[in-house]
Design a protein around this motif. Structure first.
Motif, PDB file in Angstrom:
ATOM      1  N   ARG A 193      -7.870   2.738 -10.066  1.00  0.00           N
ATOM      2  CA  ARG A 193      -7.206   4.034 -10.227  1.00  0.00           C
ATOM      3  C   ARG A 193      -7.947   4.822 -11.290  1.00  0.00           C
ATOM      4  O   ARG A 193      -8.422   4.267 -12.263  1.00  0.00           O
ATOM      5  CB  ARG A 193      -5.758   3.842 -10.664  1.00  0.00           C
TER       6      ARG A 193
ATOM      7  N   ILE B 193       0.840  -1.203   0.000  1.00  0.00           N
ATOM      8  CA  ILE B 193       0.000   0.000   0.000  1.00  0.00           C
ATOM      9  C   ILE B 193       0.872   1.250   0.000  1.00  0.00           C
ATOM     10  O   ILE B 193       0.604   2.211  -0.715  1.00  0.00           O
ATOM     11  CB  ILE B 193      -0.964  -0.016   1.203  1.00  0.00           C
TER      12      ILE B 193
ATOM     13  N   ASP C  52       2.445   1.806  -3.396  1.00  0.00           N
ATOM     14  CA  ASP C  52       1.365   2.241  -4.282  1.00  0.00           C
ATOM     15  C   ASP C  52       1.733   2.107  -5.760  1.00  0.00           C
ATOM     16  O   ASP C  52       1.584   3.036  -6.538  1.00  0.00           O
ATOM     17  CB  ASP C  52       0.979   3.692  -3.958  1.00  0.00           C
ATOM     18  N   GLU C  53       2.215   0.927  -6.141  1.00  0.00           N
ATOM     19  CA  GLU C  53       2.614   0.698  -7.529  1.00  0.00           C
ATOM     20  C   GLU C  53       1.767  -0.354  -8.224  1.00  0.00           C
ATOM     21  O   GLU C  53       2.048  -0.702  -9.370  1.00  0.00           O
ATOM     22  CB  GLU C  53       4.086   0.265  -7.579  1.00  0.00           C
ATOM     23  N   THR C  54       0.754  -0.887  -7.565  1.00  0.00           N
ATOM     24  CA  THR C  54      -0.074  -1.919  -8.174  1.00  0.00           C
ATOM     25  C   THR C  54      -0.822  -1.318  -9.361  1.00  0.00           C
ATOM     26  O   THR C  54      -1.502  -0.313  -9.212  1.00  0.00           O
ATOM     27  CB  THR C  54      -1.079  -2.483  -7.153  1.00  0.00           C
TER      28      THR C  54
ATOM     29  N   TYR D 122      -5.163  -0.558  -9.751  1.00  0.00           N
ATOM     30  CA  TYR D 122      -5.920  -0.594  -8.502  1.00  0.00           C
ATOM     31  C   TYR D 122      -5.113  -0.009  -7.350  1.00  0.00           C
ATOM     32  O   TYR D 122      -3.907  -0.129  -7.306  1.00  0.00           O
ATOM     33  CB  TYR D 122      -6.324  -2.041  -8.138  1.00  0.00           C
ATOM     34  N   ARG D 123      -5.836   0.615  -6.425  1.00  0.00           N
ATOM     35  CA  ARG D 123      -5.228   1.173  -5.217  1.00  0.00           C
ATOM     36  C   ARG D 123      -5.810   0.425  -4.023  1.00  0.00           C
ATOM     37  O   ARG D 123      -7.019   0.182  -3.957  1.00  0.00           O
ATOM     38  CB  ARG D 123      -5.573   2.658  -5.129  1.00  0.00           C
TER      39      ARG D 123
ATOM     40  N   GLU E 279      -6.266  -0.052   0.237  1.00  0.00           N
ATOM     41  CA  GLU E 279      -6.292   0.640   1.516  1.00  0.00           C
ATOM     42  C   GLU E 279      -6.529  -0.405   2.603  1.00  0.00           C
ATOM     43  O   GLU E 279      -7.166  -1.423   2.350  1.00  0.00           O
ATOM     44  CB  GLU E 279      -7.433   1.665   1.553  1.00  0.00           C
TER      45      GLU E 279
END
Length: 121
Positions: free
Chosen positions: A72, A49, A52-54, A57-58, A60
């Motif tokens: 995203r 998380i 944050d490079e996926t 999708y983000r 949390e």
């Protein structure tokens, strides 16, 4: 397979283009097939998380161990409007990606990124 890749695959399957998908941390760990202790899995997820490079999708994680996945948002000018892929090329790319064990959507995105950069340079 890395945890990040497995999380991406799960997000793509369950979230798709929906505005949000959520799952409990323990259930997500089961879906990933991870055999790490829950504390380690939580730590690994928090690192993902934070980076944050996926792609697409983000993720949390809230205080109640609820994992929230959101697509995203893409800026309107992310792709050059003249770039399109003919159906035959997408079908061939799917075949090749499947044969090599690659993710077609990542392959397609990489190609579009390359083509867009080439048209802008």
């Amino acid at each position: 397979m890395t945890l990040e890749r497995r999380l991406y695959e799960i997000a793509r399957k369950h979230c798709g283009n929906s505005p949000k998908w959520q799952i409990g941390l323990a259930n997500l760990q089961t879906k990933t097939g991870s055999n790490a202790p829950a504390k380690r899995f939580r730590h690994n997820l928090r690192e993902i998380i934070e980076k944050d490079e996926t792609p697409f999708y983000r993720f949390e994680l809230d205080d109640n161990d609820l994992v929230i996945v959101r697509p995203r948002t893409k800026p309107a000018n992310e792709y050059a409007p003249t770039i399109s892929l003919p159906n035959w090329s997408e079908e061939k790319a799917r075949e090749i990606a499947s044969a090599l064990g690659w993710d077609y959507y990542v392959l397609r995105q990489n190609w579009l990124d390359f083509a867009t950069a080439e048209t802008l340079s």
